[in-house]
Scaffold this active site. Structure first.
Site, PDB file in Angstrom:
ATOM      1  N   GLU A  85       0.831  -1.216   0.000  1.00 35.45           N
ATOM      2  CA  GLU A  85       0.000   0.000   0.000  1.00 35.45           C
ATOM      3  C   GLU A  85       0.859   1.257   0.000  1.00 35.45           C
ATOM      4  O   GLU A  85       1.738   1.426   0.852  1.00 35.45           O
ATOM      5  CB  GLU A  85      -0.931  -0.009   1.222  1.00 35.45           C
ATOM      6  CG  GLU A  85      -1.929   1.134   1.205  1.00 35.45           C
ATOM      7  CD  GLU A  85      -2.950   1.039   2.328  1.00 35.45           C
ATOM      8  OE1 GLU A  85      -3.305  -0.080   2.734  1.00 35.45           O
ATOM      9  OE2 GLU A  85      -3.381   2.107   2.788  1.00 35.45           O
ATOM     10  N   LYS A 279      -7.533  -0.806  11.393  1.00 37.25           N
ATOM     11  CA  LYS A 279      -6.921  -1.246  10.124  1.00 37.25           C
ATOM     12  C   LYS A 279      -5.652  -0.442   9.864  1.00 37.25           C
ATOM     13  O   LYS A 279      -4.632  -0.975   9.403  1.00 37.25           O
ATOM     14  CB  LYS A 279      -7.934  -1.089   8.984  1.00 37.25           C
ATOM     15  CG  LYS A 279      -7.500  -1.688   7.658  1.00 37.25           C
ATOM     16  CD  LYS A 279      -6.653  -0.776   6.795  1.00 37.25           C
ATOM     17  CE  LYS A 279      -6.308  -1.410   5.461  1.00 37.25           C
ATOM     18  NZ  LYS A 279      -5.378  -0.599   4.671  1.00 37.25           N
TER      19      LYS A 279
HETATM   20  C1  MEV Z   1      -5.768   3.166   5.078  1.00 34.97           C
HETATM   21  O1  MEV Z   1      -5.043   2.024   4.701  1.00 34.97           O
HETATM   22  C2  MEV Z   1      -5.795   3.329   6.584  1.00 34.97           C
HETATM   23  C3  MEV Z   1      -6.637   4.469   7.120  1.00 34.97           C
HETATM   24  O2  MEV Z   1      -7.969   4.373   6.624  1.00 34.97           O
HETATM   25  C4  MEV Z   1      -6.606   4.372   8.610  1.00 34.97           C
HETATM   26  C5  MEV Z   1      -7.538   5.336   9.311  1.00 34.97           C
HETATM   27  O3  MEV Z   1      -8.573   5.704   8.761  1.00 34.97           O
HETATM   28  O4  MEV Z   1      -7.232   5.647  10.486  1.00 34.97           O
HETATM   29  C6  MEV Z   1      -6.115   5.805   6.639  1.00 34.97           C
END
Ligand code: MEV
Length: 438
Positions: A85, A279
């Protein structure tokens, strides 16, 4: 309908690919070529990867990157991360830099116990079963002494076995609930081997126990397996600094700290947000777990179960502002190993552990927890200031341009263009088209 194939596992790698191409890929040579392009030209290395699992036809690459400048308990680390990612490693590096200049990360291991269970059915008198268990507990423990000898030399072993009566929830269901210390190994094989021996001993001792009726003697072992839920294998990571150090172009330090605490509180009480919040933490955790050859599925399962340990799924991190000090912390379960398993087999995992200065399992717990905390700090910071898309889409720009087969020159021109323009898939497509037409 496609006929099932028998003996697939016995085919040579090339035969497996030919069968796939004929059956599912319209015999296109393109897919077969791609699969073959990812074979490693070094035969031994290719074979090593093929032998990790079954029916291997190619290798699946993930970027292996480095987030430098992590200061953890006064020690400087460059953290290896295996992740596809965009933005994740950049975000970790930014957070590492900021906290490195603001006291660094503090991390400590709270406990290291792992759990395994023998699940069995017993139709009879639970009190009699308890008396039987009290009598055979030492036999159960000595039945694994040949298996635990080496682990004991390293300071680990079986810590305890308890009999648990679960029959109120499921008729006739009992367990041996066993606790283990596995030191620097993740310990899955050790634990499972001990459990299977406990099960065998439990069964044979029950058959000999004269106070049991024939039905009671016939207790049924259902399964013996470690648990990936490890709420007694906990590490804590924390950062703190005076709120004024959080000053940014977007807002004052105190405004930032208060907004940050609000964002974390939302994740504490709102499940839809908590899952995404967590996540983001797992972006950091999984990447280090994967780079160091640990089992990210086990870690994911254990951490998410822990996030709902009080009955509601909630944020793994917490934040506060008190007396002008911003604090941000997390406690999570992490059953990791730095010896055995893939950690000592995968050449890249070995390098990752070397980069981390050959950590003990406890050191690795601290490093992984810090990577998760840093990732969450960076994500929440973006969310409450610029929004996530600004940074994310900039990093994503290269992925989009690669998809569109942009040349090096085109990439440079469009990177300059999108410094001041919003990146969207459509905008990149149009800008590339305009560039090509001009
Ligand atoms: C993206 O991989 C992770 C986020 O969505 C985490 C969050 O929203 O805290 C940016």
């Amino acid at each position: 309908m496609i006929e099932p194939i028998s003996g697939f596992s016995k085919l040579q790698k090339q035969e497996k690919i030919s069968w796939l191409a004929q059956t599912y890929l319209k015999d296109s040579p393109e897919a077969s070529n791609i699969l073959e392009q990812y074979w490693n030209p070094k035969k031994e290395l290719q074979q090593l990867h093929e032998e990790f699992t079954e029916n291997t036809i190619s290798n699946y690459y993930l970027p292996f990157g480095i987030a430098p400048n992590f200061l953890i308990n006064e020690k400087r680390y460059a953290i290896p991360m295996a992740i596809e990612e965009s933005s994740v490693i950049a975000a970790a590096s930014k957070a590492a830099k900021f906290w490195g200049e603001n006291g660094g990360f503090q991390a400590k291991v709270i406990n290291t116990q792992k759990i395994g269970q023998v699940h069995f059915m017993f139709e009879g008198n639970p009190e009699k079963l308890q008396r039987f268990f009290d009598q055979v507990k030492s036999t159960l423990l000595s039945s694994v002494s040949h298996l635990t000898k080496n682990m004991e030399k390293r300071g680990g072993g079986v810590l305890d076995i308890e009999l648990k009566d679960k029959s109120a929830a499921l008729e006739n269901y009992f367990q041996l609930h066993c606790t283990f210390e596995t030191k620097d190994s993740m310990g899955a094989n050790f634990i499972n081997t001990c459990l299977e021996k406990f099960a065998e001993t439990l069964k044979s001792e029950a058959e000999k126990y004269t106070e049991f009726t024939p039905e009671e003697k016939d207790l049924e072992i259902v399964m013996s397996i470690l648990s990936n839920y490890v709420p007694e294998c906990i590490v804590r990571a924390e950062v703190s600094c005076p709120v004024e150090n959080l000053d940014s172009p977007e807002m004052s330090g105190i405004a930032f700290a208060e907004k940050f605490v609000q964002a974390v509180k939302i994740a504490e009480i709102e499940k839809y947000r908590a899952v995404t919040h967590n996540k983001g933490i797992m972006n950091g955790i999984d990447a280090v777990v994967l780079a160091t050859g640990n089992d990210f599925r086990a870690i994911e399962a254990g951490i998410h179960a822990y996030a709902s340990k009080d009955g509601n799924y909630t944020s793994l991190t917490h934040a506060s502002v008190e007396n002008g000090i911003f604090r941000f912390w997390m406690e999570i379960p992490l059953a990791l190993g730095t010896v055995g398993g893939l950690t000592s087999l995968h050449p890249l995992s070995k390098v990752a552990l070397e980069i981390l200065q050959k950590p003990s399992a406890q050191d690795l717990m601290k490093i992984v927890a810090v990577a998760g905390l840093a990732q969450n700090y960076a994500a929440v910071k973006s969310l409450i200031t610029t929004g996530i898309q600004q940074g994310h889409m900039k990093m994503h720009l290269m992925n989009i341009l690669n998809q569109m087969n942009a040349s090096g020159e085109e990439k440079a021109a469009l990177a300059a263009h999108f410094k001041t323009n919003t990146v969207t898939h459509r905008a990149v497509e149009e800008a590339l088209q305009n560039l090509r037409n001009s």
